[in-house]
Design an enzyme around this catalytic site. Structure first.
Site, mmCIF file in Angstrom:
data_model
loop_
_atom_site.group_PDB
_atom_site.id
_atom_site.type_symbol
_atom_site.label_atom_id
_atom_site.label_comp_id
_atom_site.label_asym_id
_atom_site.label_seq_id
_atom_site.Cartn_x
_atom_site.Cartn_y
_atom_site.Cartn_z
ATOM 1 N N ASP A 146 7.090 -2.301 65.681
ATOM 2 C CA ASP A 146 6.954 -1.675 64.364
ATOM 3 C C ASP A 146 7.945 -0.538 64.189
ATOM 4 O OD1 ASP A 146 4.534 -3.225 63.982
ATOM 5 O OD2 ASP A 146 3.989 -1.706 62.482
ATOM 6 N N ARG A 179 10.932 -9.918 48.121
ATOM 7 C CA ARG A 179 9.552 -10.200 48.484
ATOM 8 C C ARG A 179 9.335 -9.325 49.708
ATOM 9 N NH1 ARG A 179 7.081 -11.930 53.467
ATOM 10 N NH2 ARG A 179 5.189 -13.057 53.019
ATOM 11 N N HIS A 208 4.405 -20.265 53.396
ATOM 12 C CA HIS A 208 4.910 -20.620 54.727
ATOM 13 C C HIS A 208 3.939 -20.230 55.841
ATOM 14 C CE1 HIS A 208 5.748 -16.471 54.097
ATOM 15 N NE2 HIS A 208 6.118 -16.294 55.341
ATOM 16 N N GLU A 250 3.837 -8.672 49.445
ATOM 17 C CA GLU A 250 2.846 -9.415 50.210
ATOM 18 C C GLU A 250 1.815 -8.395 50.684
ATOM 19 O OE1 GLU A 250 2.130 -12.031 54.261
ATOM 20 O OE2 GLU A 250 3.425 -10.299 54.257
ATOM 21 N N ASN A 306 8.656 -3.787 58.041
ATOM 22 C CA ASN A 306 7.606 -3.232 58.894
ATOM 23 C C ASN A 306 8.046 -3.143 60.347
ATOM 24 O OD1 ASN A 306 4.749 -2.437 59.452
ATOM 25 N ND2 ASN A 306 4.870 -4.286 60.713
ATOM 26 N N ASP A 346 7.664 -7.952 52.809
ATOM 27 C CA ASP A 346 6.794 -8.480 53.849
ATOM 28 C C ASP A 346 5.779 -7.433 54.303
ATOM 29 O OD1 ASP A 346 6.339 -10.661 55.773
ATOM 30 O OD2 ASP A 346 7.089 -9.273 57.288
ATOM 31 N N GLN A 381 8.218 -7.961 68.010
ATOM 32 C CA GLN A 381 8.430 -7.359 66.687
ATOM 33 C C GLN A 381 7.947 -5.908 66.676
ATOM 34 O OE1 GLN A 381 6.173 -10.539 64.860
ATOM 35 N NE2 GLN A 381 7.931 -11.191 63.642
ATOM 36 N N ASP A 437 10.140 -15.662 65.248
ATOM 37 C CA ASP A 437 9.116 -15.778 64.201
ATOM 38 C C ASP A 437 9.814 -16.197 62.909
ATOM 39 O OD1 ASP A 437 6.855 -15.701 62.629
ATOM 40 O OD2 ASP A 437 6.815 -13.510 62.458
HETATM 41 C C1 GLC Z 1 4.324 -11.900 57.036
HETATM 42 C C2 GLC Z 1 5.027 -13.221 56.916
HETATM 43 C C3 GLC Z 1 4.851 -13.991 58.190
HETATM 44 C C4 GLC Z 1 5.424 -13.185 59.332
HETATM 45 C C5 GLC Z 1 4.825 -11.778 59.372
HETATM 46 C C6 GLC Z 1 5.590 -10.890 60.284
HETATM 47 O O1 GLC Z 1 2.955 -12.049 57.125
HETATM 48 O O2 GLC Z 1 4.580 -13.926 55.803
HETATM 49 O O3 GLC Z 1 5.453 -15.243 58.133
HETATM 50 O O4 GLC Z 1 5.160 -13.817 60.547
HETATM 51 O O5 GLC Z 1 4.832 -11.171 58.112
HETATM 52 O O6 GLC Z 1 6.816 -10.514 59.710
#
Ligand code: GLC
Length: 584
Positions: free
Chosen positions: A179, A207, A317, A251, A111, A209, A177, A69
């Site tokens: 958690d 930043r 992105h 974010e 996360n 995430d 991924q 990812d």
């Molecule tokens: C956020 C990122 C994205 C990523 C996701 C998982 O939303 O901006 O690109 O795939 O987190 O980490």
């Protein structure tokens, strides 16, 4: 007392008037010719970035990762992925950026980890391991595992069975991924340790995430996750102890009524958040030539602590997420900017770059950028947008808008000497690198690149946008958005025409006294003198925009006068007496 310190803070709260540029090392510049961008390459492009005028770079994840990812699946938080260089290269880069007055912030993916992370490998292998509880497990398949996917349509569930662990694990995003159990104090301590590590290597912040998911309660029993906002305060406190001027840019695509929970009522949580509410309504405004929902979004997101800041952006992105619009509004935006199914993603968004969405129409691109730079907050640009780069819809999901930077007309746009770039360079159509590249645009005074450089320069000279209080003026025309900012007895006014036809604008600046009789155009010699009765009347061409400073006095002189004055007058008196300052 808000008196003395406020004056000093103007210089210290750098993020209030910054220009942030985000990029991925992997696709920016390849120095060693292996087809993958690297820190050595990025370093050679720092003068380009410095010339453009950006004051901070946000790097997408570059830590060790299987990259399923795009690096948002980290397998070692304390390493640079070998393809991009070494920790040594990273430090050389932050040092070189610092020499040019450019700060560096980096993505913090807290996360989840990659399923290849040693913590997860140990957790699944050994139920007795301390790492077992670093993730989120369930013996049985939890109810609702087919709900709450971050990538609906692509991702099938949020729980997957792991045959080694013989248990189900939770993953808000892709199944690779898992958690992290962020409620576990050991996990929390590790997140702080990661922050401390990169701070020590020269970054000015993060930043962060997927923040709402980081702080949410997780587990098989959890039906309605609850945000644990104290975690945000803890991170902020830690960061501030380690380095006073470091920031977190969150974010968090959340509804306006929880914004203050993220910022903290005392300004003691996130320094910055991306303004998704405004972003989505901005695209609606562009699509429908209707400013009203955008005005509503601006008002809804107006309250924020004095030290907090919005991140304003057009594209990033990821896909352009339209999930917060009404069904009808979303339809309008899809129709205008992403009519074909191939342009859409996850049932809620558009995966294209900005320029092709706006049909490479320079007037509309400038309008969009002018809006981004003048809406309340700090602008966050995406690499390549300063050239009007395009997308490649043949690539899967979000990859289509993550193609290599187009530097020149050399093979592979000068991004790499290799014949096999990590992602194909765009080479066909109006956005192909032979038409859209930095080298040519540098030489052309009217290029998008030089326009962007000029608008950044001007944006830096109107700190009112980053610091001031704003008021939306009435214009009686839904296609015209007029916003005035007041700060330290100075006022600026921005007027945008969202329509494809010229408009005659008639407005009152809304400030009593002589100064509002003259509007000084900051971008041309076309100033405005009030008509009898005090109103201003002028023509705005199709998609036109105006940046005005209110009043004829030399504003720099005016400002230095104010510098020594009591900061209690940050908000003009006239407004305070009427209803008190809003942003604090
Ligand atoms: C956020 C990122 C994205 C990523 C996701 C998982 O939303 O901006 O690109 O795939 O987190 O980490």
């Amino acid at each position: 007392g808000r008196q003395g310190p406020t004056v000093l803070m103007i210089n210290d709260l750098w993020y209030k008037n910054a220009v942030i540029y985000c990029l991925s090392v992997a696709t920016y510049m390849d120095a060693n010719g292996d087809g993958v961008g690297d820190f050595a390459g990025l370093m050679r492009r720092l003068d380009y970035l410095s010339g453009l005028g950006v004051t901070a770079i946000w790097l997408m994840p570059f830590q060790a990762s299987p990259c399923r990812d795009d690096g948002y699946d980290v397998s070692n938080y304390y390493e640079v992925d070998a393809r991009y260089g070494t920790l040594g290269d990273f430090v050389e880069f932050t040092h070189a950026a610092k020499q040019r007055g450019i700060r560096v912030i980096i993505d913090l993916v807290a996360n989840h980890t990659s399923d290849q992370h040693p913590w997860f490998m140990e957790a699944r292998r050994n139920p007795k391991s301390m790492y077992r509880d670093w993730y989120v497990w369930s013996k049985k398949k939890p109810r609702g595992s087919n709900k709450g996917m971050a990538f609906p349509g692509v991702q099938k569930s949020t729980w997957s069975y792991d045959s080694v662990a013989r248990a189900w694990y939770f993953h808000r995003f892709y199944d690779f991924q898992p958690d992290l159990n962020t409620s576990n104090p050991h996990v929390q301590a590790e997140i702080l340790k990661i922050m401390g590590f990169w701070i020590q290597l020269g970054v000015s912040g993060f930043r962060m995430d997927a923040v709402p998911f980081v702080i949410a309660t997780k587990g098989p029993q959890v039906r309605n996750p609850v945000e644990q906002y104290d975690m945000l305060r803890m991170m902020r406190e830690f960061l501030q102890w380690r380095q006073g001027d470091a920031i977190i840019l969150a974010e968090a695509n959340v509804l306006p009524d929880t914004d203050m929970e993220y910022f903290g009522r005392e300004g003691d949580r996130m320094h910055m958040m991306f303004n998704f509410q405004v972003n989505q309504n901005l695209f609606y405004a562009l699509a429908a030539s209707d400013a009203r929902p955008l005005q509503k979004a601006l008002k809804a997101t107006k309250p924020r602590p004095k030290t907090a800041q919005w991140g304003m952006f057009l594209r990033n992105h990821d896909e352009l997420d339209l999930g917060r619009l009404t069904k009808q509004q979303r339809k309008t935006v899809f129709k205008a900017f992403g009519p074909e199914p191939a342009m859409q993603l996850y049932d809620r968004g558009i995966r294209r770059r900005l320029a092709p969405m706006l049909e490479n129409d320079r007037r509309r691109i400038e309008l969009a950028y002018s809006l981004m730079f003048t809406l309340p907050g700090t602008a966050v640009l995406r690499y390549g947008d300063e050239l009007g780069m395009g997308d490649n819809l043949a690539l899967p999901e979000r990859q289509c808008a993550r193609t290599p930077m187009q530097w020149s007309t050399e093979p592979n746009a000068g991004f790499t000497k290799s014949k096999k770039p990590i992602s194909p360079v765009i080479s066909v159509g109006p956005c192909g690198y032979e038409h859209v590249n930095a080298a040519q645009q540098r030489r052309d005074p009217n290029s998008m690149l030089n326009w962007t450089e000029r608008i950044i320069r001007m944006r830096k000279e109107v700190p009112e946008v980053g610091w001031g209080d704003f008021e939306i003026l009435t214009t009686r025309d839904v296609s015209v958005l007029a916003i005035r900012y007041d700060w330290r007895n100075n006022s600026v006014l921005f007027v945008h025409n969202l329509a494809s036809t010229p408009r005659e604008v008639s407005l009152s600046v809304g400030i009593a006294g002589e100064s509002s009789r003259l509007l000084v155009n900051l971008l041309s010699e076309d100033h405005s003198q009030a008509k009898a009765g005090g109103k201003h009347r002028f023509m705005l061409e199709a998609y036109g925009y105006r940046w005005f400073r209110v009043g004829g006095l030399d504003y720099l002189l005016k400002r230095s006068d104010i510098e020594t004055e009591s900061a209690d007058r940050v908000t003009p008196r006239r407004q305070r007496s009427r209803r008190g300052p809003v942003a604090r």
